[in-house]
Design a protein around this motif. Structure first.
Motif, mmCIF file in Angstrom:
data_model
loop_
_atom_site.group_PDB
_atom_site.id
_atom_site.type_symbol
_atom_site.label_atom_id
_atom_site.label_comp_id
_atom_site.label_asym_id
_atom_site.label_seq_id
_atom_site.Cartn_x
_atom_site.Cartn_y
_atom_site.Cartn_z
ATOM 1 N N LEU A 97 0.799 -1.220 0.000
ATOM 2 C CA LEU A 97 0.000 0.000 0.000
ATOM 3 C C LEU A 97 0.837 1.279 0.000
ATOM 4 C CD1 LEU A 97 -2.861 -1.025 2.467
ATOM 5 C CD2 LEU A 97 -2.881 -1.028 -0.034
ATOM 6 N N VAL A 98 2.148 1.153 0.251
ATOM 7 C CA VAL A 98 3.014 2.330 0.227
ATOM 8 C C VAL A 98 2.964 3.005 -1.136
ATOM 9 C CG1 VAL A 98 5.430 3.053 0.152
ATOM 10 C CG2 VAL A 98 4.617 1.718 2.078
ATOM 11 N N GLU A 99 3.130 2.217 -2.186
ATOM 12 C CA GLU A 99 3.147 2.794 -3.531
ATOM 13 C C GLU A 99 1.799 3.388 -3.909
ATOM 14 O OE1 GLU A 99 5.845 3.414 -5.169
ATOM 15 O OE2 GLU A 99 6.863 2.511 -3.458
ATOM 16 N N THR A 100 0.718 2.772 -3.426
ATOM 17 C CA THR A 100 -0.622 3.314 -3.669
ATOM 18 C C THR A 100 -0.721 4.733 -3.119
ATOM 19 O OG1 THR A 100 -1.623 1.115 -3.561
ATOM 20 C CG2 THR A 100 -3.084 2.994 -3.215
ATOM 21 N N GLN A 101 -0.219 4.912 -1.901
ATOM 22 C CA GLN A 101 -0.284 6.224 -1.265
ATOM 23 C C GLN A 101 0.634 7.232 -1.956
ATOM 24 O OE1 GLN A 101 -0.341 5.715 3.240
ATOM 25 N NE2 GLN A 101 -0.133 3.589 2.590
ATOM 26 N N ARG A 102 1.807 6.793 -2.333
ATOM 27 C CA ARG A 102 2.749 7.711 -2.983
ATOM 28 C C ARG A 102 2.272 8.109 -4.378
ATOM 29 N NH1 ARG A 102 8.270 4.737 -0.743
ATOM 30 N NH2 ARG A 102 8.192 5.692 1.331
ATOM 31 N N ARG A 103 1.662 7.168 -5.084
ATOM 32 C CA ARG A 103 1.130 7.493 -6.410
ATOM 33 C C ARG A 103 0.012 8.524 -6.305
ATOM 34 N NH1 ARG A 103 1.478 1.902 -7.431
ATOM 35 N NH2 ARG A 103 -0.757 1.700 -6.993
ATOM 36 N N PHE A 104 -0.793 8.392 -5.246
ATOM 37 C CA PHE A 104 -1.919 9.311 -5.064
ATOM 38 C C PHE A 104 -1.432 10.757 -4.990
ATOM 39 C CE2 PHE A 104 -4.879 11.751 -2.470
ATOM 40 C CZ PHE A 104 -6.098 11.450 -3.052
ATOM 41 N N ALA A 105 -0.310 10.978 -4.317
ATOM 42 C CA ALA A 105 0.190 12.339 -4.110
ATOM 43 C C ALA A 105 1.120 12.814 -5.212
ATOM 44 C CB ALA A 105 0.923 12.414 -2.772
ATOM 45 N N ALA A 106 1.462 11.933 -6.138
ATOM 46 C CA ALA A 106 2.512 12.252 -7.108
ATOM 47 C C ALA A 106 2.161 13.396 -8.043
ATOM 48 C CB ALA A 106 2.871 11.005 -7.918
#
Length: 214
Positions: A97-106
């Motif tokens: 889920l880390v990448e999910t969260q980082r993609r959201f803010a990218a």
């Protein structure tokens, strides 16, 4: 993956008011908002639906999480809350889920609330807030959110049960090996016991604008 906009991390324990604050901050600043706790609740819901012990490996559910899973109306029940704490303790779930969260803010930056945003997900966040309150205050808020009546004969018992549940959740979240709940060294701590939601927003907004230079 460097966000193209400010990232504001809003961390804290359950029922401290971080979700309410994060939504309002996002509205005031014109930024996307993500309730990251909902990710873990959705994973927990899928595990429960599959008849699986939420303490068991749940990364498969995290890796295939959809918007439909996140939009379900049954993610804020007590059983899902307890299960979410168990799946959130799994390093493989958190990593998925880390990448999910980082993609959201990218794309534009974002306001994200959770328990490890400023420490693990975005350790270099532009603004870090830690929202907290006493277990008794948080229990009363959660009770009122559930349409509880403080004058009811069983109110004292229900509040005590809710406070015990919150304390157990705090202990589990703070002691887990994977990204435990803790205050980032550079976070602004706001205790909300004696503050209205409007007062908390005013404090957080002033600090955020100062940090962002706006």
């Amino acid at each position: 993956m460097t966000p193209h906009g400010p990232v504001i991390a809003v961390d804290g324990p359950a029922a401290a008011g971080k979700g309410t604050l994060a939504k309002k901050l996002a509205q005031e600043l014109g930024l996307p908002y993500l309730d990251t706790g909902l990710l873990y609740r959705a994973v927990a819901r899928l595990a429960l639906d599959a008849g699986q012990d939420p303490s068991g490996p749940a990364e498969h559910f995290a890796e295939h999480l959809t918007q439909q899973d996140m939009a379900r109306k049954d993610l804020r029940t007590p059983d899902v809350a307890q299960a979410a704490s168990k799946v959130a303790a799994q390093p493989a779930v958190r990593q998925a889920l880390v990448e999910t969260q980082r993609r959201f803010a990218a794309e534009r930056g974002a306001v994200l609330d959770g328990r490890d945003i400023g420490t693990a997900i975005f350790p270099n966040a532009d603004v870090k807030l830690f929202i907290t309150a006493s277990p008794a205050t948080r229990a009363l808020r959660r009770y009122m959110q559930m349409d509880g009546n403080p004058a009811a004969p069983d109110a004292g018992e229900k509040l005590a049960e809710m406070e015990a549940t919150l304390k157990a959740r705090d202990a589990a979240d703070s002691s887990r090996a994977a990204a435990p709940l803790q205050v980032a060294a550079d976070a602004k701590v706001i205790e909300t016991d004696h503050l209205s939601a409007e007062a908390v927003l005013a404090l957080a907004l002033a600090y955020t604008r100062e940090r962002l230079g706006s």
